[in-house]
Design a protein around this motif. Structure first.
Motif, mmCIF file in Angstrom:
data_model
loop_
_atom_site.group_PDB
_atom_site.id
_atom_site.type_symbol
_atom_site.label_atom_id
_atom_site.label_comp_id
_atom_site.label_asym_id
_atom_site.label_seq_id
_atom_site.Cartn_x
_atom_site.Cartn_y
_atom_site.Cartn_z
ATOM 1 N N MET A 71 0.849 -1.184 0.000
ATOM 2 C CA MET A 71 0.000 0.000 0.000
ATOM 3 C C MET A 71 0.887 1.236 0.000
ATOM 4 O O MET A 71 1.889 1.288 0.688
ATOM 5 N N ARG A 72 0.487 2.221 -0.788
ATOM 6 C CA ARG A 72 1.194 3.509 -0.809
ATOM 7 C C ARG A 72 0.717 4.335 0.370
ATOM 8 O O ARG A 72 -0.479 4.407 0.645
ATOM 9 N N LEU A 73 1.655 4.955 1.062
ATOM 10 C CA LEU A 73 1.351 5.730 2.252
ATOM 11 C C LEU A 73 2.066 7.075 2.155
ATOM 12 O O LEU A 73 3.240 7.122 1.801
ATOM 13 N N GLY A 118 -2.335 7.833 -6.174
ATOM 14 C CA GLY A 118 -3.142 7.748 -4.966
ATOM 15 C C GLY A 118 -2.425 7.051 -3.819
ATOM 16 O O GLY A 118 -1.462 6.320 -4.013
ATOM 17 N N PHE A 119 -2.921 7.309 -2.631
ATOM 18 C CA PHE A 119 -2.358 6.739 -1.416
ATOM 19 C C PHE A 119 -3.447 5.979 -0.681
ATOM 20 O O PHE A 119 -4.616 6.357 -0.727
ATOM 21 N N GLY A 120 -3.041 4.943 0.035
ATOM 22 C CA GLY A 120 -3.990 4.192 0.840
ATOM 23 C C GLY A 120 -4.292 4.884 2.151
ATOM 24 O O GLY A 120 -5.401 4.790 2.676
ATOM 25 N N VAL A 121 -3.299 5.595 2.706
ATOM 26 C CA VAL A 121 -3.428 6.280 3.993
ATOM 27 C C VAL A 121 -2.478 7.475 4.006
ATOM 28 O O VAL A 121 -1.408 7.432 3.406
ATOM 29 N N VAL A 122 -2.887 8.532 4.729
ATOM 30 C CA VAL A 122 -2.017 9.681 4.998
ATOM 31 C C VAL A 122 -1.758 9.715 6.495
ATOM 32 O O VAL A 122 -2.704 9.708 7.290
ATOM 33 N N LEU A 123 -0.486 9.714 6.894
ATOM 34 C CA LEU A 123 -0.109 9.943 8.292
ATOM 35 C C LEU A 123 0.289 11.406 8.384
ATOM 36 O O LEU A 123 1.243 11.837 7.741
ATOM 37 N N THR A 128 -9.842 14.539 -1.431
ATOM 38 C CA THR A 128 -9.841 13.078 -1.493
ATOM 39 C C THR A 128 -10.507 12.471 -0.263
ATOM 40 O O THR A 128 -10.601 13.114 0.777
ATOM 41 N N ALA A 129 -10.919 11.232 -0.413
ATOM 42 C CA ALA A 129 -11.484 10.472 0.710
ATOM 43 C C ALA A 129 -10.429 9.555 1.331
ATOM 44 O O ALA A 129 -10.754 8.713 2.158
ATOM 45 N N THR A 130 -9.166 9.724 0.951
ATOM 46 C CA THR A 130 -8.081 8.917 1.506
ATOM 47 C C THR A 130 -8.080 9.040 3.025
ATOM 48 O O THR A 130 -8.156 10.155 3.558
ATOM 49 N N PRO A 131 -7.984 7.930 3.741
ATOM 50 C CA PRO A 131 -7.967 7.999 5.201
ATOM 51 C C PRO A 131 -6.791 8.820 5.717
ATOM 52 O O PRO A 131 -5.673 8.714 5.202
ATOM 53 N N VAL A 132 -7.055 9.632 6.728
ATOM 54 C CA VAL A 132 -6.027 10.458 7.369
ATOM 55 C C VAL A 132 -5.923 10.041 8.830
ATOM 56 O O VAL A 132 -6.921 10.009 9.546
ATOM 57 N N VAL A 134 -7.946 1.461 9.409
ATOM 58 C CA VAL A 134 -8.608 2.471 8.572
ATOM 59 C C VAL A 134 -8.607 2.058 7.109
ATOM 60 O O VAL A 134 -9.550 2.364 6.383
ATOM 61 N N SER A 135 -7.577 1.339 6.672
ATOM 62 C CA SER A 135 -7.558 0.922 5.274
ATOM 63 C C SER A 135 -8.598 -0.171 5.011
ATOM 64 O O SER A 135 -9.137 -0.246 3.910
ATOM 65 N N ARG A 136 -8.910 -1.001 5.999
ATOM 66 C CA ARG A 136 -9.963 -2.011 5.829
ATOM 67 C C ARG A 136 -11.333 -1.369 5.660
ATOM 68 O O ARG A 136 -12.198 -1.915 5.005
ATOM 69 N N ARG A 137 -11.531 -0.208 6.275
ATOM 70 C CA ARG A 137 -12.829 0.468 6.224
ATOM 71 C C ARG A 137 -12.976 1.350 4.994
ATOM 72 O O ARG A 137 -14.007 1.984 4.816
ATOM 73 N N THR A 138 -11.965 1.413 4.144
ATOM 74 C CA THR A 138 -11.980 2.297 2.995
ATOM 75 C C THR A 138 -12.187 1.505 1.717
ATOM 76 O O THR A 138 -11.516 0.513 1.484
ATOM 77 N N VAL A 139 -13.101 1.956 0.882
ATOM 78 C CA VAL A 139 -13.345 1.319 -0.409
ATOM 79 C C VAL A 139 -12.216 1.713 -1.352
ATOM 80 O O VAL A 139 -11.980 2.904 -1.567
#
Length: 155
Positions: free
Chosen positions: A1-3, A46-51, A72-76, A116-121
């Motif tokens: 996953m890209r982060l 795109g990224f899977g998550v933003v820290l 974006t709707a990317t998880p933060v 959070v990545s599991r909850r993201t489409v």
């Protein structure tokens, strides 16, 4: 996953990036809010998550979170030393999906990233206007149990 790791402290970023890479993440490091926003261009991969650290040199992390949410709707996940309840509530109300206080256990951070990545489409598999059951335009002919995918609301 890209982060996307948004952290102005190079030592913290280097240590965390090494851990994340050992766990299979492809890490992009942004040192400022502006670098982070430039990395989140719509035509990019795109990224899977933003820290997101809140103490950035050019803008407050809360402001950056609000701008990310508009793009974006990317998880933060906010990763910060600000531990008071008001700060955590404010970050979550601005659109953060999670809030982790420094110092943190890296195992817990990894678990939160996965949660959070599991909850993201995944948008790459289900772009706007497609259904869970197919890769084409959404129709009412979805098989039983499948429902059309809808983009998360920004509220």
């Amino acid at each position: 996953m890209r982060l996307l790791l948004v952290e102005d402290d190079n030592h913290v970023a280097a240590a965390l990036s090494a851990v994340l890479r050992r766990h299979g993440f492809d890490v992009t490091h942004a040192r400022s809010g502006e670098e982070a926003l430039q990395a989140l261009v719509p035509e990019g991969p795109g990224f899977g998550v933003v820290l997101l650290d809140l103490g950035l040199p050019d803008q407050d992390g809360y402001e950056v979170c609000g701008k990310i949410r508009k793009r974006t709707a990317t998880p933060v996940i906010m990763v910060t030393a600000r531990s008071d309840v008001r700060s955590r509530i404010h970050g979550l109300n601005l659109g953060a999906d999670d809030y982790v206080v420094k110092p943190y256990d890296t195992g817990e951070l990894l678990a939160r990233i996965h949660a959070v990545s599991r909850r993201t489409v995944p948008r790459t598999r289900r772009p706007r206007g497609t259904a869970n059951c197919c890769s084409g335009p959404c129709t009412s002919n979805c098989p039983p149990g499948a429902s059309p995918w809808r983009a998360p609301s920004s509220s």
